[in-house]
Design an enzyme around this catalytic site. Structure first.
Site, PDB file in Angstrom:
ATOM      1  N   ASN A  41       0.839  -1.201   0.000  1.00 36.94           N
ATOM      2  CA  ASN A  41       0.000   0.000   0.000  1.00 36.94           C
ATOM      3  C   ASN A  41       0.875   1.253   0.000  1.00 36.94           C
ATOM      4  O   ASN A  41       1.965   1.281   0.576  1.00 36.94           O
ATOM      5  CB  ASN A  41      -1.018  -0.009   1.143  1.00 36.94           C
ATOM      6  CG  ASN A  41      -0.424  -0.202   2.516  1.00 36.94           C
ATOM      7  OD1 ASN A  41       0.580  -0.886   2.676  1.00 36.94           O
ATOM      8  ND2 ASN A  41      -1.032   0.393   3.504  1.00 36.94           N
ATOM      9  N   ILE A  42       0.385   2.266  -0.694  1.00 37.60           N
ATOM     10  CA  ILE A  42       1.114   3.530  -0.854  1.00 37.60           C
ATOM     11  C   ILE A  42       0.141   4.659  -0.539  1.00 37.60           C
ATOM     12  O   ILE A  42      -0.825   4.874  -1.292  1.00 37.60           O
ATOM     13  CB  ILE A  42       1.677   3.675  -2.290  1.00 37.60           C
ATOM     14  CG1 ILE A  42       2.551   2.467  -2.653  1.00 37.60           C
ATOM     15  CG2 ILE A  42       2.467   4.979  -2.415  1.00 37.60           C
ATOM     16  CD1 ILE A  42       2.955   2.406  -4.120  1.00 37.60           C
ATOM     17  N   GLU A  43       0.385   5.332   0.587  1.00 35.93           N
ATOM     18  CA  GLU A  43      -0.538   6.377   1.025  1.00 35.93           C
ATOM     19  C   GLU A  43      -0.075   7.755   0.568  1.00 35.93           C
ATOM     20  O   GLU A  43       1.016   7.923   0.001  1.00 35.93           O
ATOM     21  CB  GLU A  43      -0.677   6.297   2.550  1.00 35.93           C
ATOM     22  CG  GLU A  43      -1.262   4.942   2.968  1.00 35.93           C
ATOM     23  CD  GLU A  43      -1.506   4.799   4.455  1.00 35.93           C
ATOM     24  OE1 GLU A  43      -0.996   5.624   5.250  1.00 35.93           O
ATOM     25  OE2 GLU A  43      -2.208   3.838   4.828  1.00 35.93           O
ATOM     26  N   CYS A  52      -4.266   0.628  -2.343  1.00 36.95           N
ATOM     27  CA  CYS A  52      -4.056  -0.635  -1.622  1.00 36.95           C
ATOM     28  C   CYS A  52      -2.987  -1.498  -2.287  1.00 36.95           C
ATOM     29  O   CYS A  52      -2.752  -1.409  -3.505  1.00 36.95           O
ATOM     30  CB  CYS A  52      -5.350  -1.439  -1.590  1.00 36.95           C
ATOM     31  SG  CYS A  52      -6.694  -0.671  -0.699  1.00 36.95           S
ATOM     32  N   GLU A  54      -3.098  -4.620  -3.008  1.00 34.92           N
ATOM     33  CA  GLU A  54      -3.630  -5.534  -4.029  1.00 34.92           C
ATOM     34  C   GLU A  54      -3.646  -4.869  -5.403  1.00 34.92           C
ATOM     35  O   GLU A  54      -3.276  -5.461  -6.418  1.00 34.92           O
ATOM     36  CB  GLU A  54      -5.060  -5.971  -3.674  1.00 34.92           C
ATOM     37  CG  GLU A  54      -5.173  -6.761  -2.397  1.00 34.92           C
ATOM     38  CD  GLU A  54      -5.495  -5.893  -1.187  1.00 34.92           C
ATOM     39  OE1 GLU A  54      -4.857  -4.840  -1.017  1.00 34.92           O
ATOM     40  OE2 GLU A  54      -6.376  -6.288  -0.416  1.00 34.92           O
ATOM     41  N   CYS A  85     -10.521  -4.708   0.340  1.00 32.19           N
ATOM     42  CA  CYS A  85     -11.611  -3.719   0.256  1.00 32.19           C
ATOM     43  C   CYS A  85     -12.448  -3.964  -1.004  1.00 32.19           C
ATOM     44  O   CYS A  85     -12.044  -4.711  -1.906  1.00 32.19           O
ATOM     45  CB  CYS A  85     -11.046  -2.300   0.280  1.00 32.19           C
ATOM     46  SG  CYS A  85     -10.403  -1.736  -1.307  1.00 32.19           S
ATOM     47  N   CYS A  88     -10.754  -3.126  -4.446  1.00 32.12           N
ATOM     48  CA  CYS A  88      -9.796  -4.149  -4.896  1.00 32.12           C
ATOM     49  C   CYS A  88     -10.514  -5.397  -5.409  1.00 32.12           C
ATOM     50  O   CYS A  88     -10.075  -6.013  -6.382  1.00 32.12           O
ATOM     51  CB  CYS A  88      -8.841  -4.509  -3.767  1.00 32.12           C
ATOM     52  SG  CYS A  88      -7.653  -3.192  -3.419  1.00 32.12           S
TER      53      CYS A  88
END
Ligand code: THU
Length: 129
Positions: A41-43, A52, A54, A85, A88
């Site tokens: 995941n990359i925020e 996310c 995935e 989620c 995804c």
């Protein structure tokens, strides 16, 4: 349980950029020819732009020309195996993923069919003429 995918997802999780949620997630997806792609995941400070693990794994596969994917493993440090989620799940359906391994870092897993994760889904075949 799929040890190769689990190890790849655990390794990808190390690269998670999650300074806001502090919730690191790793994913690994296998194409039908056996090639594995990973993601974390990359925020973002603009929270809604976060993505996310995935989808990073799936989009990496697609960007390399692998459109036929079959199994995905997702892992996080949760008590129960982590659940993907809704966004995804929709992306998994688009690229023909059949099976998903929900896992935690301790190796507990739950194997689920895509039809269980997203029953009565809206898939690309609906738009085919
Ligand atoms: N996240 C994932 O990467 N995959 C999941 O299956 C659940 C949630 C990420 C999104 C966000 O960066 C953080 O976990 C908290 O929601």
């Amino acid at each position: 349980m799929d040890q190769e995918l689990f190890a790849a997802a655990m390794s990808a999780r190390q690269n998670a950029y999650a300074p806001y949620s502090k919730f690191a997630v790793g994913a690994a997806v296998r194409a039908i020819d056996g090639t594995v792609f990973t993601g974390c995941n990359i925020e973002n400070a603009s929270y809604g732009l976060s993505i996310c693990a995935e989808r990073v794994a799936i989009f990496t596969a697609i960007s390399r020309g692998y459109f036929q994917l079959e199994v995905l493993c997702v892992v996080a440090d949760t008590a129960e195996p982590v659940a993907p989620c809704g966004a995804c799940r929709q992306v998994m359906l688009e690229f023909h993923i059949k099976e998903v391994w929900l896992m935690n870092c301790a190796g507990a897993y739950r194997k689920m069919k895509m039809t269980e994760l997203l029953p009565v889904g809206f898939g690309p075949e609906v738009l085919e003429k």
